[in-house]
Each structure stands twice: as C-alpha cells, then as structure tokens.
Design an enzyme around this catalytic site. Structure first.
Site, mmCIF file in Angstrom:
data_model
loop_
_atom_site.group_PDB
_atom_site.id
_atom_site.type_symbol
_atom_site.label_atom_id
_atom_site.label_comp_id
_atom_site.label_asym_id
_atom_site.label_seq_id
_atom_site.Cartn_x
_atom_site.Cartn_y
_atom_site.Cartn_z
ATOM 1 N N SER A 157 36.740 52.640 58.489
ATOM 2 C CA SER A 157 35.303 52.405 58.285
ATOM 3 C C SER A 157 34.521 53.706 58.100
ATOM 4 O O SER A 157 34.690 54.662 58.856
ATOM 5 C CB SER A 157 34.718 51.635 59.464
ATOM 6 N N SER A 163 31.228 53.648 58.270
ATOM 7 C CA SER A 163 29.922 53.431 58.897
ATOM 8 C C SER A 163 29.544 54.521 59.905
ATOM 9 O O SER A 163 28.374 54.936 59.937
ATOM 10 C CB SER A 163 29.883 52.050 59.563
ATOM 11 N N LYS A 172 32.797 38.412 60.579
ATOM 12 C CA LYS A 172 31.407 38.082 60.225
ATOM 13 C C LYS A 172 31.043 36.633 60.590
ATOM 14 O O LYS A 172 29.887 36.345 60.914
ATOM 15 C CB LYS A 172 31.146 38.358 58.744
ATOM 16 N N ASN A 176 26.454 40.421 59.687
ATOM 17 C CA ASN A 176 27.082 41.749 59.661
ATOM 18 C C ASN A 176 26.353 42.746 60.558
ATOM 19 O O ASN A 176 26.764 43.898 60.663
ATOM 20 C CB ASN A 176 27.176 42.287 58.221
ATOM 21 N N GLY A 202 32.810 33.526 47.581
ATOM 22 C CA GLY A 202 33.193 33.749 48.974
ATOM 23 C C GLY A 202 32.008 34.273 49.781
ATOM 24 O O GLY A 202 30.848 34.138 49.367
ATOM 25 N N ASN A 259 33.430 30.709 39.596
ATOM 26 C CA ASN A 259 34.495 30.884 40.590
ATOM 27 C C ASN A 259 35.759 30.157 40.160
ATOM 28 O O ASN A 259 35.702 29.131 39.499
ATOM 29 C CB ASN A 259 34.033 30.379 41.962
ATOM 30 N N ARG A 260 36.911 30.745 40.535
ATOM 31 C CA ARG A 260 38.218 30.159 40.240
ATOM 32 C C ARG A 260 38.257 28.736 40.770
ATOM 33 O O ARG A 260 38.633 27.810 40.074
ATOM 34 C CB ARG A 260 39.255 31.058 40.950
ATOM 35 N N LYS A 304 33.608 25.455 44.996
ATOM 36 C CA LYS A 304 32.905 26.352 45.940
ATOM 37 C C LYS A 304 31.610 26.864 45.332
ATOM 38 O O LYS A 304 30.597 27.007 46.016
ATOM 39 C CB LYS A 304 33.802 27.537 46.305
HETATM 40 P P1 NDP Z 1 36.246 36.167 50.310
HETATM 41 O O1 NDP Z 1 37.693 36.146 50.699
HETATM 42 O O2 NDP Z 1 35.248 35.432 51.126
HETATM 43 O O3 NDP Z 1 36.114 35.557 48.807
HETATM 44 C C1 NDP Z 1 36.984 35.967 47.810
HETATM 45 C C2 NDP Z 1 36.476 35.473 46.466
HETATM 46 O O4 NDP Z 1 37.249 36.113 45.452
HETATM 47 C C3 NDP Z 1 36.621 33.971 46.230
HETATM 48 O O5 NDP Z 1 35.549 33.522 45.429
HETATM 49 C C4 NDP Z 1 37.945 33.884 45.465
HETATM 50 O O6 NDP Z 1 38.050 32.746 44.629
HETATM 51 C C5 NDP Z 1 37.855 35.118 44.619
HETATM 52 N N1 NDP Z 1 39.126 35.657 44.147
HETATM 53 C C6 NDP Z 1 40.081 36.294 44.884
HETATM 54 N N2 NDP Z 1 41.080 36.712 44.082
HETATM 55 C C7 NDP Z 1 40.747 36.353 42.816
HETATM 56 C C8 NDP Z 1 41.366 36.503 41.538
HETATM 57 N N3 NDP Z 1 42.561 37.117 41.424
HETATM 58 N N4 NDP Z 1 40.746 36.023 40.451
HETATM 59 C C9 NDP Z 1 39.553 35.387 40.560
HETATM 60 N N5 NDP Z 1 38.907 35.204 41.735
HETATM 61 C C10 NDP Z 1 39.498 35.684 42.851
HETATM 62 O O7 NDP Z 1 35.885 37.709 50.147
HETATM 63 P P2 NDP Z 1 34.437 38.398 50.352
HETATM 64 O O8 NDP Z 1 33.442 37.556 49.654
HETATM 65 O O9 NDP Z 1 34.232 38.711 51.785
HETATM 66 O O10 NDP Z 1 34.614 39.818 49.623
HETATM 67 C C11 NDP Z 1 34.611 39.946 48.201
HETATM 68 C C12 NDP Z 1 34.575 41.424 47.800
HETATM 69 O O11 NDP Z 1 33.340 42.025 48.139
HETATM 70 C C13 NDP Z 1 35.664 42.294 48.438
HETATM 71 O O12 NDP Z 1 36.213 43.115 47.415
HETATM 72 C C14 NDP Z 1 34.918 43.133 49.448
HETATM 73 O O13 NDP Z 1 35.546 44.379 49.655
HETATM 74 C C15 NDP Z 1 33.577 43.287 48.752
HETATM 75 N N6 NDP Z 1 32.462 43.606 49.680
HETATM 76 C C16 NDP Z 1 31.825 44.821 49.541
HETATM 77 C C17 NDP Z 1 30.779 45.189 50.372
HETATM 78 C C18 NDP Z 1 30.120 46.542 50.196
HETATM 79 O O14 NDP Z 1 29.367 46.960 51.077
HETATM 80 N N7 NDP Z 1 30.353 47.241 49.105
HETATM 81 C C19 NDP Z 1 30.292 44.280 51.443
HETATM 82 C C20 NDP Z 1 30.998 43.001 51.487
HETATM 83 C C21 NDP Z 1 32.056 42.706 50.630
HETATM 84 P P3 NDP Z 1 38.572 31.311 45.224
HETATM 85 O O15 NDP Z 1 37.406 30.702 45.915
HETATM 86 O O16 NDP Z 1 38.973 30.556 44.008
HETATM 87 O O17 NDP Z 1 39.718 31.629 46.132
#
Ligand code: NDP
Length: 269
Positions: free
Chosen positions: A15, A17, A66, A87, A129, A151-152, A156
């Site tokens: 982290s 932070s 979270k 968060n 997500g 979304n895939r 959702k």
């Molecule tokens: P989640 O696990 O909650 O959600 C993942 C999402 O990604 C879902 O919509 C999933 O689709 C989709 N997904 C995963 N793999 C694929 C793929 N190969 N092709 C298409 N869709 C895909 O993750 P989070 O929402 O918590 O995090 C998402 C991103 O945001 C991460 O990379 C995280 O590091 C980043 N993030 C950055 C922050 C920052 O401060 N910069 C803060 C918070 C997050 P499905 O529903 O179909 O499975």
C-alpha cells in the site's frame, strides 16, 4: 497527542497510502501518524475494534474488506450507501462512521487532474464491480449526457441501472456498443492480469479521453489499445491520490494539495 490512522487490508505491504498521508500531513502541518495494518481475512472487525480501543481515529480500508467495513459502520454517508462499500472509517464519540471516497477521487482526477470536463459528454464505464458502482453517483453529478455501463455479465450492469434509476444511465453488452464515446473508463479488473475488456475499437476516436483505474510504471494494455485508436490516456494513480485526499479531508477538515504528491508518487513507480 499525535492522532493515529491506518490502512487496513490483506495483503497490505504494497500500500502507498502511508507515504501519501505522510506527505499530506507534512504539507498541512497536521499531527498524524499513519501505518499499515494487516488484518486476517476473517478478522476485520476485531482488528478495527482493537485499533479503536488503542485510540485510533480513522482508517482507510482496501481489498478485501470494503464490504466488511460497510457492514461494520454504525452510520454511513450517502455516497457510501450508493457505492455499497466503505473505504474510509472515522471513529468519533464511540461510533464508527463509514464513507466512500473512491468515486469522488476518480471524478476529481478526471476533471481537475486531467482537465477533462464530464458535463454534456457521452461516457462509457467498463465493468460493474465495486469500483464501477462507487463512481456512478459522482459521475452523474457532473451531468454527462449519457453514462453507459458495459459489463461481461450484463445482468450486473442492468442491476446498477435499476438501482440508480437516472435518465442518462443505461446498460449494454460489450458487443452491442455503438458509436464513439468522449470518455471511456476502465473499471474492470482485467488490467490486473494484462487482459483487455472486449470493448470495440469504434468506441475510441481522436477526441476520446480513456482512463484506466489501474496504474503502474507502464501504460496498461487498455491504455495502449485506446492510444492506438488516437485517444488521450491516463491511469488510476491520480484516483489513488485523490481518494486519499478526500479521506484526509473527512478526518482532518483540511484539503491537501494533491499535485506535488501525485508527481512524487509517479516518479517512484
Ligand atoms: P471487482 O472484482 O468488484 O469487479 C471486477 C469487474 O471486472 C467486473 O465487472 C468483471 O466483470 C470485470 N472483469 C474482470 N475481468 C474481466 C475481463 N477479462 N474482461 C472483461 N471484464 C472483466 O473489482 P473492483 O471493481 O474492486 O476493481 C476494479 C479495478 O479498479 C481494479 O483494477 C482495481 O485495482 C481498480 N481500482 C483502482 C482504484 C484506484 O484508486 N486507482 C480504487 C479502486 C479500484 P464480471 O461482472 O462479468 O465478472
């Protein structure tokens, strides 16, 4: 007495932070100490309560806690309720107050950091997500003409559209996307494994601004794709700094200057 804060996660060693908040404290003259706290995957509540008992004033919460933080909070901000995740925790008068600063952090980095206005724009949000959900309300507050969630698992995205029930909001399968977008935000976790969400090339144009929530020393595969189609690109490092600044404001009532901290962090990558 120095006020104590932590970032809680598992893992947590990576982290950034503590470095970010140390710089905010130095810059604003706030007397705080900020450390990492590794909590067992099944031990989030106990770790928080122990920290509160030891005099802790607040905490940032990261993967995978979270939702635990959301459940633990005695009261929550409207933006935490909208995000369905917490968060940022503030410990005050024996109560645990939950907030979510990720969404506002993203929007501030786009609008103030990158200088890109969202108002009147056609915006595409990839993913449904936790991260995507948290940015919907702050994005809608900027008055885009359209906010499409692709979304895939399209169900959702449809659930989010039903939850937020806003005229500008709609859900789509990747293959049904049409036309170019002014702003494309990658909130999928695909970049973590160097994969691409199946967004059609037609979504990008030379006027498109493409944002990946993921960050690193090199442009992500999503940023590379968008750049190949002429888009301007930015990664999520600024979102990280801005969500931290908003948490600092929640705790201390003081807004740090994020630009020098962003530049310092960028140089460390
Ligand atoms: P989640 O696990 O909650 O959600 C993942 C999402 O990604 C879902 O919509 C999933 O689709 C989709 N997904 C995963 N793999 C694929 C793929 N190969 N092709 C298409 N869709 C895909 O993750 P989070 O929402 O918590 O995090 C998402 C991103 O945001 C991460 O990379 C995280 O590091 C980043 N993030 C950055 C922050 C920052 O401060 N910069 C803060 C918070 C997050 P499905 O529903 O179909 O499975």
């Amino acid at each position: 007495m120095t006020d104590r804060y932590v970032v809680i996660g598992n893992p947590i060693a990576h982290s950034k932070s503590p470095q970010i908040h140390a710089r905010f404290a130095q810059q604003t003259g706030e007397d705080i100490a900020y450390d990492r706290l590794l909590a067992p995957v099944d031990g989030f509540d106990a770790a928080v309560r122990e920290f509160v008992a030891a005099g802790g004033r607040g905490a940032n919460v990261t993967v995978p806690f979270k939702l635990d933080a959301f459940a633990l909070a005695d009261e929550r901000s409207a933006r935490a309720d909208a995000a369905g995740a917490v968060n940022t925790l503030k410990f005050e008068a024996g109560r645990i107050i939950g907030d979510n600063t990720d969404g506002v952090g993203l929007v501030r980095d786009i609008v103030a950091g990158a200088g890109v206005s969202v108002a009147g724009k056609r915006v595409l949000l990839l993913g449904a997500g936790g991260a995507a959900r948290g940015v919907i309300l702050p994005l809608l507050a900027e008055a885009p003409v359209e906010l499409t969630i692709a979304n895939r698992t399209v169900a959702k995205a449809e659930e989010l559209v039903a939850q937020f029930a806003h005229a500008a909001l709609n859900a789509s399968r990747f293959e049904d996307l049409s036309g170019t977008f002014d702003i494309v935000i990658n909130a999928t976790s695909a970049s973590l494994s160097a994969e691409l969400p199946p967004v059609p090339a037609s979504a990008f144009a030379a006027t498109t601004f493409a944002y990946d929530m993921m960050y690193g020393a090199q442009p992500t595969v999503f940023m590379q794709l968008a750049a190949r189609h002429g888009a301007a690109v930015r990664d999520g490092l600024g979102m990280l700094v801005e969500q931290a600044a908003e948490a600092f404001f929640v705790w201390r009532g003081v807004r740090p200057d994020t630009a020098p901290v962003y530049q310092w962090l960028r140089a460390q990558l």
